[in-house]
Design a protein around this motif. Structure first.
Motif, mmCIF file in Angstrom:
data_model
loop_
_atom_site.group_PDB
_atom_site.id
_atom_site.type_symbol
_atom_site.label_atom_id
_atom_site.label_comp_id
_atom_site.label_asym_id
_atom_site.label_seq_id
_atom_site.Cartn_x
_atom_site.Cartn_y
_atom_site.Cartn_z
ATOM 1 N N GLY A 269 45.236 39.127 47.766
ATOM 2 C CA GLY A 269 45.835 37.837 47.459
ATOM 3 C C GLY A 269 45.625 37.446 46.015
ATOM 4 N N GLU A 270 44.390 37.716 45.488
ATOM 5 C CA GLU A 270 44.109 37.373 44.089
ATOM 6 C C GLU A 270 44.961 38.213 43.128
ATOM 7 O OE1 GLU A 270 39.848 37.581 45.743
ATOM 8 O OE2 GLU A 270 41.841 37.819 46.630
ATOM 9 N N SER A 273 48.402 36.778 43.118
ATOM 10 C CA SER A 273 48.396 35.467 42.463
ATOM 11 C C SER A 273 48.310 35.616 40.947
ATOM 12 C CB SER A 273 47.218 34.618 42.963
ATOM 13 O OG SER A 273 47.402 34.247 44.308
ATOM 14 N N GLY A 389 44.825 31.850 45.837
ATOM 15 C CA GLY A 389 44.351 33.018 45.094
ATOM 16 C C GLY A 389 43.911 32.662 43.686
#
Length: 496
Positions: A269-270, A273, A389
């Motif tokens: 997710g990071e 993002s 994120g």
């Protein structure tokens, strides 16, 4: 005697005015507003409704109804039915009092006690926005309704019984003070009641309160246009809404580099993002909703980003710089079609297949109000995923400022100012919210000028500069004597 009485009654019936109330379509240069036509002894007076059709073909003149061919026919027809019933009720009451006339009915419609309460009218605005799929406006009016209800309940008053006329300067001042005492739900513990008051808790921000009051003023202005109240009865004519100055959050070049150099696992997710945030920043601060809905057909063969902005429907065409192209290459797959989403967010969820077919703003405009609302709610949910994120990235990068998708737009503006980009050119790149202002700025600069400005803004983040910075960072970690030996060896090599 009896004959005289009969003659008086006969004369009274003869003198009685005949009043009929109907709906009719009016032709205007830009549309077809629907009016309430009140006829008194063959003479017509008209009262304007809030409904205006775009096409004459959507009106059934015989039955005085909107045809189902009009997308909003159900919600608009209800508005018209309610208005006509309200006028008929006023007519019956005035006839019982012996004071019925077309002018009197219109006066009662505009200013009389028959007008809706403030809350009823505000909730009607919420319903109109919901029917039209206007999520942002619906949420704004909802905020007013929720806070207003809490305020009136604190006074032991039924919220829907408060009329516009009761809301004066002092009422607004008391409402303002009440909101200042409310807890900020952002800092509430799970399960706490919204619109509550706790000792020592963080309170609503003054600028949030100002926005609620501004939305409330919008409701009053709408009521003025609908002639439910007179202009002089609007308390916001004299009440000054107060705001506090805040610093606009934006990242420095050093903070951007910290995000760029973070070691994040691909596919997390990071990771998504970060790519999303940087891509938005590299593309002149493109708004989050537009990034989420980008398709591969928005990427031209000569590496430009060409798309229509959802906020003002203006076309934006900007060069894709090497860092942005690198991010796109991470998502480009051999089977990606031109209508496929670039980023993965809109590809999942309950309505993913439906949204795949909303390929343009024209497709979106053809959706029903309910589906427009669901589409915008989906975009809002996906934005929250990106921001979740980004919060983790902020912690990992040691950044103390808030980090969200919108900060990409602010950061782009800051980096542009740091390399002294002309103010007018910058506003053109950002696509100013005022259409006339945007056209004025964009007309002054050629595409080449804007392209060169983009390159200059992100020169410090170009791949070759990043590699140079990495090398300098590595050299800085070497012992001084080792660096001196390397420099001596370099000089000998150049002399030979």
């Amino acid at each position: 005697m009896e004959g005289e009485t009969n003659n008086q009654e006969k004369n009274r019936l003869v003198r009685r005015k005949r009043i009929t109330i109907n709906l009719e379509l009016q032709k205007k240069p830009n549309g077809y507003p629907v009016n309430l036509r009140i006829t008194e002894d063959g003479k017509h007076k008209r009262y304007k409704s809030t409904v205006e059709l775009k096409r004459k073909e959507d009106w059934d003149a015989k039955h005085q109804r909107i045809k189902p061919s009009e997308q909003k026919w159900q919600s608009w027809q209800k508005v018209l039915d309610d208005l006509k019933e309200k006028a008929l009720t006023i007519q019956r009451e005035l006839e019982q009092a012996g004071t019925a006339s077309a002018d009197k009915i219109i006066e009662e419609l505009r200013y009389g006690a028959h007008s809706e309460s403030f809350l009823v009218y505000a909730e009607q605005k919420v319903a109109e926005c919901r029917a039209a799929g206007r999520l942002s406006s619906m949420n704004k009016y909802n905020q007013v309704c929720r806070k207003f209800i809490a305020f009136m309940e604190s006074r032991g008053r039924k919220p829907d019984t408060v009329t516009f006329k009761e809301i004066d300067y002092q009422f607004i001042a008391d409402f303002d003070a009440f909101m200042q005492s409310l807890d900020n739900k952002q800092y509430m513990a799970h399960g706490d009641r919204p619109d509550s008051v706790s000792t020592g808790a963080k309170k609503l921000h003054p600028n949030y309160i100002a926005k609620v009051l501004q939305y409330m003023n919008t409701i009053f202005e709408s009521a003025e246009k609908a002639r439910l109240i007179k202009h002089e009865d609007n308390p916001f004519n004299s009440y000054k809404i107060k705001t506090v100055k805040t610093d606009r959050e934006e990242l420095s070049l050093d903070e951007v580099l910290r995000i760029v150099h973070l070691d994040l696992a691909e596919g997390t997710g990071e990771w998504h993002s970060r790519n999303f945030f940087l891509f938005a920043m590299y593309c002149a601060g493109i708004r989050v909703g537009d990034v989420l809905c980008l398709r591969w057909n928005n990427i031209t063969e000569d590496n430009r980003l060409h798309y229509q902005m959802s906020k003002n429907h203006k076309i934006q065409d900007i060069p894709l710089l090497p860092p942005a192209i690198e991010i796109l290459d991470m998502y480009r797959t051999p089977d990606a079609g031109p209508d496929d989403f670039v980023f993965p967010y809109m590809k999942t969820g309950r309505y993913a297949e439906l949204w795949q077919d909303v390929k343009s703003l024209r497709d979106f405009d053809l959706l029903s109000g309910d589906m427009k609302l669901k589409y915008k709610q989906t975009v809002s949910t996906k934005e929250a995923q990106v921001n979740n994120g980004l919060r983790k990235i902020r912690d990992k990068a040691g950044i103390t400022k808030p980090l969200s998708t919108h900060i990409a737009r602010h950061t782009f503006a800051r980096l542009a100012k740091e390399v002294h980009i002309d103010n007018a050119l910058l506003q053109g790149l950002l696509q100013h919210s005022s259409v006339s202002t945007t056209e004025k700025y964009m007309g002054r600069f050629s595409t080449d000028a804007r392209d060169e400005a983009m390159k200059e803004i992100f020169r410090p983040l170009a791949p070759e500069m990043l590699r140079k910075n990495d090398l300098l960072k590595q050299l800085a970690e070497l012992p001084e004597e080792y660096l001196a030996a390397m420099l001596e060896e370099y000089k000998k090599k150049n002399q030979s």
